[in-house]
Design a protein around this motif. Structure first.
Motif, mmCIF file in Angstrom:
data_model
loop_
_atom_site.group_PDB
_atom_site.id
_atom_site.type_symbol
_atom_site.label_atom_id
_atom_site.label_comp_id
_atom_site.label_asym_id
_atom_site.label_seq_id
_atom_site.Cartn_x
_atom_site.Cartn_y
_atom_site.Cartn_z
ATOM 1 N N ASN A 182 0.707 -1.486 0.186
ATOM 2 C CA ASN A 182 0.338 0.185 -0.075
ATOM 3 C C ASN A 182 0.813 1.248 0.152
ATOM 4 O O ASN A 182 0.679 2.016 0.509
ATOM 5 C CB ASN A 182 -0.656 0.021 1.586
ATOM 6 N N SER A 183 1.934 1.414 -0.653
ATOM 7 C CA SER A 183 3.029 2.614 -0.372
ATOM 8 C C SER A 183 2.819 2.600 -2.335
ATOM 9 O O SER A 183 2.297 2.260 -3.312
ATOM 10 C CB SER A 183 3.752 1.765 -0.035
ATOM 11 N N VAL A 184 3.548 4.181 -2.651
ATOM 12 C CA VAL A 184 3.405 4.958 -3.553
ATOM 13 C C VAL A 184 5.602 4.639 -3.487
ATOM 14 O O VAL A 184 5.730 5.963 -2.592
ATOM 15 C CB VAL A 184 3.327 6.358 -3.431
ATOM 16 N N LEU A 185 6.260 4.433 -5.189
ATOM 17 C CA LEU A 185 7.213 4.502 -4.882
ATOM 18 C C LEU A 185 7.575 5.507 -6.803
ATOM 19 O O LEU A 185 7.364 4.214 -7.202
ATOM 20 C CB LEU A 185 7.532 2.714 -5.704
ATOM 21 N N ASN A 186 7.876 6.418 -5.955
ATOM 22 C CA ASN A 186 8.541 7.237 -7.574
ATOM 23 C C ASN A 186 10.358 7.811 -7.426
ATOM 24 O O ASN A 186 10.939 7.428 -6.475
ATOM 25 C CB ASN A 186 8.472 8.214 -7.260
ATOM 26 N N GLY A 187 10.395 6.525 -8.645
ATOM 27 C CA GLY A 187 12.043 7.134 -8.970
ATOM 28 C C GLY A 187 12.555 5.818 -9.772
ATOM 29 O O GLY A 187 12.330 4.968 -9.746
#
Length: 283
Positions: A182-187
């Motif tokens: 349930n997380s946002v992973l940007n990169g």
């Protein structure tokens, strides 16, 4: 427990080799190693701006305190810390430690923080400028963590992350045994060379995600449009909600996805070269 309150200290080792000590509303100013070599220490409502204030400390609590820029490398070679409601302005916090619990802590310059540490639990923590945070650390539990910083969790193992936002290029490189929910992973370049990385209900963005990964698992994740050239040379079992821009030369496993813009399967594949890609998945 001895109590020291409403005092200022500076110079070298003013509180050296102290035990069973409570510090209230104190200030540690210019100097080094103010509270070195001690155990059973409590510090509340205090301010630190001298170098290396807590080194070689066991069993200590820090609450409602500020570590200013002069308190760089503030807590190293120590064990069993509970820290809550603190603001950390100085870089290079925590090194070679076992047993760290952080609650409602804000890092404004978190570069090179939490290196070579074990048994870490963090909740409701924010970290800015956190390049290389958690490097070479293990047994990490994270909840509601907001990170801005590249190269996070490199060479780490045994990690759980929930309800977090990681703005982090090259996150989880060579990390082992990781579960992110349930997380946002940007990169870009997420999870390269990882082993046993599992992402559940995560939103992923960035070019070339999840390549060279071994035993990679995705459960109902979504990919942004910039997630091109995904899964190169990875062994993967994935369910992906929505489209993926492109998938390139996964090694083995199965990828169930709503749709793929481009599937690249060229002469540069690697054995066993038997990954199945099924389009039409609707979650």
């Amino acid at each position: 427990m001895n109590i020291i309150k409403d005092k200022e200290f500076q110079g070298e080792r003013p509180l050296f080799f102290q035990h069973d000590l409570r510090l209230e509303n104190i200030k540690i100013l210019n100097g080094e190693s103010a509270i070195k070599e001690g155990h059973n220490i409590v510090a509340v409502d205090s301010y630190f701006n001298g170098k290396y204030p807590f080194w070689h400390i066991n069993d200590f609590e820090i609450e409602n305190c500020t570590f200013d820029t002069g308190a760089r490398a503030a807590i190293w070679y120590s064990n069993n810390l509970k820290m809550s409601n603190c603001k950390i302005i100085a870089p290079k916090m925590f090194r070679r430690m076992k047993g760290i619990a952080l609650f409602k802590v804000e890092f404004t310059d978190a570069q090179e923080t939490l290196w070579d540490c074990e048994n870490i639990a963090i909740k409701d923590v924010k970290a800015v400028n956190g390049d290389y945070i958690f490097m070479n650390s293990s047994n990490i539990a994270v909840e509601n963590f907001n990170l801005q910083g590249n190269y996070s969790f490199q060479n780490c193992e045994n990690i759980t992350i929930k309800d977090s936002v990681l703005d982090s290029k090259d996150a989880f490189w060579e990390a082992h045994n990781v579960v992110v929910e349930n997380s946002v992973l940007n990169g870009e370049y997420l999870g390269w060379h990882s082993k046993n990385l599992k992402l559940i209900n995560c939103k992923i963005s960035g070019t070339q995600p999840l390549c060279y990964a071994e035993n990679l698992t995705l459960v109902n994740c979504t990919f942004d449009k910039d997630c091109d050239l995904a899964f190169e040379y990875s062994t993967v079992n994935a369910t992906i909600k929505g489209p993926v821009t492109s998938i390139k030369n996964p090694t083995s496993g199965i990828i169930k996805v709503q749709s793929v813009g481009t599937i690249i399967h060229d002469e540069n594949t690697k054995a066993p070269d038997n990954c199945v890609i099924e389009e039409g998945y609707n979650g």
